[in-house]
Scaffold this motif. Structure first.
Motif, PDB file in Angstrom:
ATOM      1  N   THR A 176      14.011  24.200 -36.697  1.00 15.83           N
ATOM      2  CA  THR A 176      14.205  23.608 -35.374  1.00 15.83           C
ATOM      3  C   THR A 176      15.420  24.181 -34.655  1.00 15.83           C
ATOM      4  OG1 THR A 176      13.143  21.559 -36.081  1.00 15.83           O
ATOM      5  CG2 THR A 176      14.539  21.446 -34.130  1.00 15.83           C
ATOM      6  N   GLN A 177      16.526  24.391 -35.378  1.00 13.61           N
ATOM      7  CA  GLN A 177      17.755  24.856 -34.727  1.00 13.61           C
ATOM      8  C   GLN A 177      17.569  26.238 -34.123  1.00 13.61           C
ATOM      9  OE1 GLN A 177      21.239  24.693 -37.203  1.00 13.61           O
ATOM     10  NE2 GLN A 177      22.550  25.655 -35.676  1.00 13.61           N
ATOM     11  N   ARG A 178      17.008  27.169 -34.902  1.00 11.56           N
ATOM     12  CA  ARG A 178      16.808  28.505 -34.359  1.00 11.56           C
ATOM     13  C   ARG A 178      15.718  28.506 -33.283  1.00 11.56           C
ATOM     14  NH1 ARG A 178      16.957  32.332 -39.737  1.00 11.56           N
ATOM     15  NH2 ARG A 178      15.633  30.665 -40.513  1.00 11.56           N
ATOM     16  N   ALA A 179      14.667  27.709 -33.481  1.00  7.41           N
ATOM     17  CA  ALA A 179      13.585  27.672 -32.504  1.00  7.41           C
ATOM     18  C   ALA A 179      14.058  27.131 -31.164  1.00  7.41           C
ATOM     19  CB  ALA A 179      12.427  26.832 -33.035  1.00  7.41           C
ATOM     20  N   ALA A 180      15.033  26.209 -31.193  1.00  7.74           N
ATOM     21  CA  ALA A 180      15.549  25.657 -29.941  1.00  7.74           C
ATOM     22  C   ALA A 180      16.258  26.720 -29.107  1.00  7.74           C
ATOM     23  CB  ALA A 180      16.489  24.495 -30.233  1.00  7.74           C
ATOM     24  N   GLY A 184      14.061  22.751 -27.520  1.00  5.01           N
ATOM     25  CA  GLY A 184      15.250  23.229 -26.829  1.00  5.01           C
ATOM     26  C   GLY A 184      15.287  22.799 -25.384  1.00  5.01           C
ATOM     27  N   PRO A 185      15.363  21.498 -25.107  1.00  2.00           N
ATOM     28  CA  PRO A 185      15.310  21.023 -23.720  1.00  2.00           C
ATOM     29  C   PRO A 185      16.417  21.590 -22.841  1.00  2.00           C
ATOM     30  CG  PRO A 185      16.015  19.256 -25.223  1.00  2.00           C
ATOM     31  CD  PRO A 185      15.508  20.379 -26.064  1.00  2.00           C
ATOM     32  N   GLU A 186      17.556  21.959 -23.441  1.00  2.00           N
ATOM     33  CA  GLU A 186      18.658  22.521 -22.653  1.00  2.00           C
ATOM     34  C   GLU A 186      18.320  23.903 -22.104  1.00  2.00           C
ATOM     35  OE1 GLU A 186      19.107  23.690 -26.915  1.00  2.00           O
ATOM     36  OE2 GLU A 186      18.680  21.817 -25.834  1.00  2.00           O
ATOM     37  N   GLN A 187      17.253  24.509 -22.576  1.00  2.00           N
ATOM     38  CA  GLN A 187      16.850  25.830 -22.076  1.00  2.00           C
ATOM     39  C   GLN A 187      15.911  25.746 -20.873  1.00  2.00           C
ATOM     40  OE1 GLN A 187      18.354  28.384 -23.148  1.00  2.00           O
ATOM     41  NE2 GLN A 187      19.347  27.337 -24.862  1.00  2.00           N
ATOM     42  N   ARG A 188      15.535  24.541 -20.470  1.00  2.00           N
ATOM     43  CA  ARG A 188      14.595  24.402 -19.349  1.00  2.00           C
ATOM     44  C   ARG A 188      15.204  24.911 -18.046  1.00  2.00           C
ATOM     45  NH1 ARG A 188      12.651  18.257 -20.660  1.00  2.00           N
ATOM     46  NH2 ARG A 188      14.936  18.057 -20.724  1.00  2.00           N
ATOM     47  N   LEU A 189      14.356  25.537 -17.235  1.00  2.00           N
ATOM     48  CA  LEU A 189      14.781  26.081 -15.952  1.00  2.00           C
ATOM     49  C   LEU A 189      14.203  25.272 -14.806  1.00  2.00           C
ATOM     50  CD1 LEU A 189      14.253  29.951 -16.424  1.00  2.00           C
ATOM     51  CD2 LEU A 189      16.276  28.581 -16.969  1.00  2.00           C
ATOM     52  N   SER A 190      14.835  25.357 -13.662  1.00  2.00           N
ATOM     53  CA  SER A 190      14.209  24.868 -12.431  1.00  2.00           C
ATOM     54  C   SER A 190      13.087  25.823 -12.062  1.00  2.00           C
ATOM     55  CB  SER A 190      15.231  24.810 -11.306  1.00  2.00           C
ATOM     56  OG  SER A 190      15.618  26.132 -10.929  1.00  2.00           O
ATOM     57  N   SER A 236      14.627  37.377 -28.819  1.00  2.00           N
ATOM     58  CA  SER A 236      14.033  36.051 -28.964  1.00  2.00           C
ATOM     59  C   SER A 236      14.960  34.990 -29.543  1.00  2.00           C
ATOM     60  CB  SER A 236      12.768  36.145 -29.823  1.00  2.00           C
ATOM     61  OG  SER A 236      11.772  36.892 -29.165  1.00  2.00           O
ATOM     62  N   ILE A 237      15.604  35.281 -30.684  1.00  2.00           N
ATOM     63  CA  ILE A 237      16.402  34.251 -31.339  1.00  2.00           C
ATOM     64  C   ILE A 237      17.878  34.621 -31.197  1.00  2.00           C
ATOM     65  CG2 ILE A 237      16.921  33.105 -33.525  1.00  2.00           C
ATOM     66  CD1 ILE A 237      14.045  33.547 -34.350  1.00  2.00           C
ATOM     67  N   VAL A 238      18.586  33.845 -30.416  1.00  2.00           N
ATOM     68  CA  VAL A 238      19.985  34.150 -30.112  1.00  2.00           C
ATOM     69  C   VAL A 238      20.852  32.927 -30.397  1.00  2.00           C
ATOM     70  CG1 VAL A 238      19.418  35.865 -28.346  1.00  2.00           C
ATOM     71  CG2 VAL A 238      19.695  33.465 -27.688  1.00  2.00           C
ATOM     72  N   ASP A 239      22.153  33.122 -30.291  1.00  2.00           N
ATOM     73  CA  ASP A 239      23.105  32.022 -30.285  1.00  2.00           C
ATOM     74  C   ASP A 239      24.124  32.316 -29.184  1.00  2.00           C
ATOM     75  OD1 ASP A 239      24.939  33.913 -31.347  1.00  2.00           O
ATOM     76  OD2 ASP A 239      24.494  33.296 -33.397  1.00  2.00           O
TER      77      ASP A 239
END
Length: 542
Positions: free
Chosen positions: A417-421, A468-474, A380-383
């Motif tokens: 927020t940072q980890r949740a993103a 985390g908008p950068e995680q959005r997929l098509s 779930s929580i990665v970097d």
């Protein structure tokens, strides 16, 4: 018009059908108008005219709906437990402590003294009044009573059950578990992680506190649940905890022709015998053992996962629980890997994930890791560094699909927020070239793939935050996660997950085109029909 053909001889004597539809998205980069199916397998795709010319005597089937996609595949769910809850005492809809008490008393009146009474699916936060040892003592003094909380990370027991297990004080909890007590030090009945998991899943030759009831009732309940899953387009799933009880239930359903989806299973590690691990599956395309399940930490949405940095967890400490110690984890993974089996380790927090990767990186013959394809459940929580390590070791992450939509606000509150993103980081994983599987953890949350797809596409929480908008997929990538991504997680991407020649004819017909609807309206799209092996297993009109 692109065309693909398969010249294999599987089921070559079976009748041939050509399916057409308004639009077909096979997820293989082509845009066919039709596909031909012989028996359970797709043998060709292409234009309607091409397939009509090639197969002039084939039966033609016009699919009613707006879009056909490969069948949805949930790579981590607990369907057997959803069925067994209906055989035991299902308290998932209880909204008061009295309702829980009444349901359990009714079962206690039917079973012999001393036999376990098991409730399942408790949402204690939705129940008015405490569900604790004192309440369950009112159920019976002669029956041990246990109620499993809906996340399966904790359970609550009466005095007779605590006595049967051997718990009298908080210090009796096993490593990786926790017992809770009132202010006077008396146990309140609540058992966390291994404190209840060990009695529930005790291992080979030991009796569980939760029996399964009559097998005929199990099979009937499983059929009901599978029908509900077909209604939302599920054609395959991986049951993420099975013991011999659940294995026998699935086998019994298959033997009487009642197992309509394709099922993979993860055997709980206490039941793993490396000498008995099958080298071949008797019916691999319908029912297979896909790996061995381990659990390293707690729950993402419940605030008990193991993280690198402190956070206000639900454990009363500044971090979550570590269920297995490092030595236990390493020994188990080495044993599983040496047997040629797939390890599937529940790890939510970034520290837990790092520990799993440490164990995988320490294995001999690292070139075999990619073939074995070990899994990290939830992951779930990665970097970015963890993702690089996942890629290098060839592991398959199996993140939650819908948790941002369902629990994103709680995740942000627990972890910041940072980890949740970076929670459920589908986008970063796919960008790194990592195959990602789709999962729900059903029945903890609804299994509806539309909810998961919408969550992956929008990343919008219940309060409207885009986390985390950068995680959005098509939409196409999200569909891929829930089809061929999940098939990869069980070693089956060569036979399912795309609607293309040489793959199984598992597909879903939707009443709207997911690629054109408003992303925030994806959950309004519904299933018209669901097909497994070219056979309709559910249709709206039926």
């Amino acid at each position: 018009m692109s065309q693909t053909t398969w010249t294999g001889d599987k089921e070559s004597g079976q009748p041939l059908r050509v399916f057409t539809a308004r639009r077909i998205e096979p997820l293989d980069g082509t845009q066919p108008e039709a596909f031909a199916v012989r028996g359970a397998w797709v043998v060709a795709t292409g234009s309607s005219a091409e397939l009509s010319a090639r197969f002039p005597h084939a039966e033609r089937v016009e699919l009613e709906g707006a879009l056909v996609v490969p069948g949805f595949n949930d790579a981590h769910c607990h369907t057997s437990q959803a069925g067994l809850a209906r055989v035991r005492v299902d308290v998932s809809s209880a909204r008061s402590a009295d309702e829980v008490l009444t349901a359990l008393r009714a079962r206690a009146a039917l079973v012999p003294a001393g036999e376990w009474v098991v409730g399942q699916g408790l949402h204690e936060d939705a129940v008015a009044g405490p569900v604790d040892r004192n309440l369950l003592d009112r159920v019976s003094a002669v029956h041990p009573v246990v109620v499993i909380q809906y996340t399966f990370h904790r359970a609550v027991a009466n005095s007779a059950a605590l006595e049967r297990i051997g718990y009298r004080a908080e210090a009796d909890a096993p490593p990786g578990g926790q017992l809770r007590a009132d202010a006077d030090g008396r146990l309140n009945g609540w058992m966390y992680e291994r404190a209840w998991l060990d009695p529930w899943l005790p291992g080979i030759g030991r009796e569980s506190i939760a029996s399964g009831g009559e097998q005929s009732a199990q099979v009937a309940a499983l059929r009901e649940v599978n029908t509900e899953l077909h209604q939302v387009g599920i054609t395959s799933y991986c049951d993420a905890i099975v013991t011999p009880l659940e294995q026998e239930m699935y086998a019994a359903a298959r033997n009487v022709g009642q197992l309509t989806p394709r099922v993979s299973m993860l055997l709980w590690h206490t039941y793993f015998d490396p000498r008995a691990w099958p080298t071949e599956q008797p019916d691999a395309h319908r029912l297979q053992l896909a790996g061995v399940k381990l659990m390293l930490d707690g729950a993402l949405s419940g605030g008990t996962c193991l993280c690198q940095h402190p956070y206000p967890s639900s454990t009363g400490r500044e971090n979550g629980l570590q269920v297995l110690d490092d030595a236990e984890l390493g020994d188990a993974i080495r044993s599983i890997h040496a047997a040629g089996a797939r390890a599937a380790v529940h790890a939510n927090g970034d520290l837990a994930i790092s520990k799993v990767l440490d164990a995988l990186e320490s294995l001999d013959h690292p070139s075999a890791l990619r073939t074995t394809n070990h899994r990290i459940e939830h992951c779930s929580i990665v970097d970015e560094q963890l993702i690089k390590r996942i890629k290098a070791v060839g592991a398959t992450p199996v993140p939650f699909g819908a948790f941002i939509a369902l629990f994103g606000d709680a995740i942000e509150r627990f972890y910041g927020t940072q980890r949740a993103a970076m929670a459920c980081a589908h986008g970063s994983m796919l960008d790194a070239g990592v195959a990602v599987a789709g999962s729900t953890d059903f029945p903890i949350v609804p299994i509806d793939p539309m909810l998961a797809v919408q969550s992956m596409v929008t990343r919008q929480t219940a309060n409207g935050t885009v986390l985390g908008p950068e995680q959005r997929l098509s939409v196409t990538d999200a569909l891929g996660v829930y089809t061929h991504g999940s098939a990869h997680a069980t070693g089956e991407s060569h036979v399912k997950g795309r609607l293309t020649a040489g793959q199984l004819a598992d597909f879903v017909v939707l009443d709207a085109d997911l690629t054109t609807v408003d992303p925030h309206e994806i959950t309004s799209v519904s299933v018209t029909s669901t097909w497994v092996g070219g056979e309709c297993v559910w249709a709206r009109h039926a």
